[in-house]
Each structure stands twice: as structure tokens, then as C-alpha cells.
Design a protein around this motif. Sequence first.
Motif, PDB file in Angstrom:
ATOM      1  N   MET A  32      -2.261   4.624  -1.222  1.00 16.83           N
ATOM      2  CA  MET A  32      -1.634   4.283   0.043  1.00 16.83           C
ATOM      3  C   MET A  32      -0.886   5.504   0.570  1.00 16.83           C
ATOM      4  N   ILE A  33      -1.180   5.899   1.780  1.00 15.77           N
ATOM      5  CA  ILE A  33      -0.429   6.974   2.442  1.00 15.77           C
ATOM      6  C   ILE A  33       0.359   6.352   3.582  1.00 15.77           C
ATOM      7  N   PHE A  34       1.685   6.467   3.501  1.00 15.94           N
ATOM      8  CA  PHE A  34       2.584   5.730   4.393  1.00 15.94           C
ATOM      9  C   PHE A  34       3.592   6.713   5.002  1.00 15.94           C
ATOM     10  N   PRO A  35       3.343   7.171   6.233  1.00 14.42           N
ATOM     11  CA  PRO A  35       4.371   7.940   6.940  1.00 14.42           C
ATOM     12  C   PRO A  35       5.502   6.983   7.331  1.00 14.42           C
ATOM     13  N   VAL A  36       6.663   7.150   6.739  1.00 17.87           N
ATOM     14  CA  VAL A  36       7.736   6.167   6.881  1.00 17.87           C
ATOM     15  C   VAL A  36       8.592   6.495   8.101  1.00 17.87           C
ATOM     16  N   HIS A  37       8.734   5.500   8.971  1.00 20.52           N
ATOM     17  CA  HIS A  37       9.511   5.658  10.196  1.00 20.52           C
ATOM     18  C   HIS A  37      10.942   6.057   9.864  1.00 20.52           C
ATOM     19  N   LEU A  38      11.572   6.795  10.784  1.00 12.21           N
ATOM     20  CA  LEU A  38      12.922   7.283  10.549  1.00 12.21           C
ATOM     21  C   LEU A  38      13.979   6.178  10.578  1.00 12.21           C
ATOM     22  N   ASN A  39      13.671   5.045  11.205  1.00 10.52           N
ATOM     23  CA  ASN A  39      14.662   3.980  11.319  1.00 10.52           C
ATOM     24  C   ASN A  39      15.087   3.500   9.929  1.00 10.52           C
ATOM     25  N   PRO A  40      16.401   3.455   9.663  1.00  5.62           N
ATOM     26  CA  PRO A  40      16.865   3.046   8.325  1.00  5.62           C
ATOM     27  C   PRO A  40      16.468   1.627   7.954  1.00  5.62           C
TER      28      PRO A  40
END
Length: 374
Positions: free
Chosen positions: A243-251
Motif C-alpha cells: 500500500m502506498i499512501f500519501p498522507v494528507h497534511l490535515n492532523p
Amino acid sequence: MSGRKRILTVFGTRPEAIKLFPLVHALEADPRFESRVCVSGQHRSMLDQVLEIASIAPDHDLDLMRPDQSLDALTAELLTGLGKIFDAERPDWVVVQGDTATAMTAAIAAYYRKIPVAHVEAGLRSGNIHHPWPEEVNRKIIGTIAALHCAPTETSAAALRRENVDPAAVHVTGNTVIDALHWITAKIAERPELADGLAHLERRFAGKRIVGVTSHRRENFGEGMAAIADAIRRLAGRNDLAMIFPVHLNPNVRAVMNERLGGLDNVALIEPLDYPHFARLLDLATLMLTDSGGVQEEAPALGKPVLVMRETTERPEGVEAGTAKLVGTDADRIVAEAERLLDDPAAYAAMARAHNPFGDGRSAARIVGLLATT
């Protein structure tokens, strides 16, 4: 300058920038127009990445991003800040895209000054004002104000007509995101180094099928985000997947994903990707899991099935065409639907080969033609 229409294009987030840079390029190349660009900075770093790759230097930058900013505070700052710019620029048209706070407040500020608004990607409707929230109401407000509605599909155009929008103001143009994807794909072919930052993950996950993940919708914060994380964790238990997951900046996204998925061998939690690298992820992925709107349009253009982790979608064309499927945020269902596609070649092929209903890559040219003659 005499006789040239002054077009002020307003946007503030990464998705807006991606969908509007082909139009900005087309306007800048057309001698009938004086093209001006205003950005709000609603997404700062992610917005700047797109501006850089697309070689767009804004004429105005409100730089409004603040930590944990409330929607009402953001809206108030946008409305007054954009109003001052409109008074200084006095454009013939204001162009907005989609359903962000930036787009909605730009439409209101233009309306207060009787400046006509052109709405790119007009007519998307889920039918539920809380899903997606607050985007559904944002775009309905813009739809009430706009003088030119550039609908991506006939389904969107029909939704506007049902709301008693003047049919003469509604035009099916296709979606500019396909223009953008064609542009960036050609750019990467010329300069592969633009998207070589995922090479280490390609090596790390060699021999595994890649599942791309994006998640950031406000209506999924809390229980929905936790369930999405649980589904990803379960899928990552398979030896054949990564799984490649670019994680959003929102906490509200980052904290949940780091807690539940951090340290898993088959999960790469990475920083948000710039546009070339995101296009590369779409190309690498076997399947996309997302609650994003844009991915529902982009992935099918590359033949990649999309499971939409939301209860509703304002892009029913993808579901109807078979390129996307609504799966909600129940972990059991997300896992079941993903494994069906991964384990059933016929089911996968049916989605991967379905016709993408969102455009042919010539949407910006159609919109420029409408602006010239309206």
C-alpha cells in the motif's frame, strides 16, 4: 489591451490548480484575452508544487492558510481579500473551479460586484448537503450565481437544468483534469526525473501489486477515518500487496494513519506527492482506494479501477460506467470489494476496461471558446 477580455482565474487548493492550469495556459496563449491569476493559498505547499510544475506565477496571492483554521474564519478572510482584488482588477469574468471555500467565496464576491462567473466542473451533485461536506453546498451556491456553467458530463448538465439553470448557459465541456493528466504524462515522458522519487518504493515492493490510497474528506474524520485505516491494515496483511499512501497534511488524517498503520512492512505512509509523482503512483497502482473526487476521474483515464470510500459521490458517471464503485467506510466492505478485484481477473478487467466518461483532453479549448463568445 483594447478589446481583450480580462479573465481573472481564482483558485486555492492543489486539485483546483491541477484542473485550472490547462485553462490558464490556454487563456495565456490566446490573444483575445488578458489572463490574470489569483491564488488564495488555501493549500499552501501542495498548491505551490502545482504552480511550479505548470510554470504559473500568480498575479495575486492571499496566502490565507492558517493552522486549524475554521471554515467561517477562512470564508470571512477569503470574501474580504478577494473583494479587494476584484475591485483593483475589474475583470470581465471571474473563473472558478469545483467546490472549495475559495471557489464559493470568489463567486459571492464577484456577484456583489455584478462580475459574471464561469464555473468549471459545474453541476456535480451528490444530493446530500452533508456528503461531501461542505463541498455540496459550496457548489450549489456557485451554481446559483454563475453565468457560464462548464459541465464535465451530460449528467452534470442535466443536474443543473433540473435546478432551473438557464439551459443556454450550460455547456458540456468534459473535465479539464484529463487535459492536465495528458499534459503531465507527456512532461514525464520528456523528463523522467520529474517523477523518479518513487523509485525506492518500486524497488522495496518489487513483485507485489501496488494499491494506492488517498483519504482526506472532512465527513470521514473520526470513525470513518479509523475504519479506512483498519481496512488498509487488513489488506496489508496479504503478502502479494503493498500500500502506498500519501498522507494528507490535515492532523485529523495524519494522526489516525500514523497510529494505526505506522511501522507496517507493506504500508508506505509518505508525504503528499507533487503532481508528477501522483501521476506516477496512478500508473504504478493496480487499484486505487480513495475518498477524493479527482482520483475518480484520473485513475480511469489510466485504466485503474477506483473504490470510493464514501457514502455518496457527486460523480455518478464513473459508477454508472463501471470505472468506480462506492464502498463507503465500512472496513469489512472495503476489504471485500478490494479482494474481489484483486482475486477475480474478470471483475478487475470489467472495471479497468470500462470507458472513462470524464473527457478527451480538449476541455480547456472548449471553455476558452465559450469565454470568447459569451
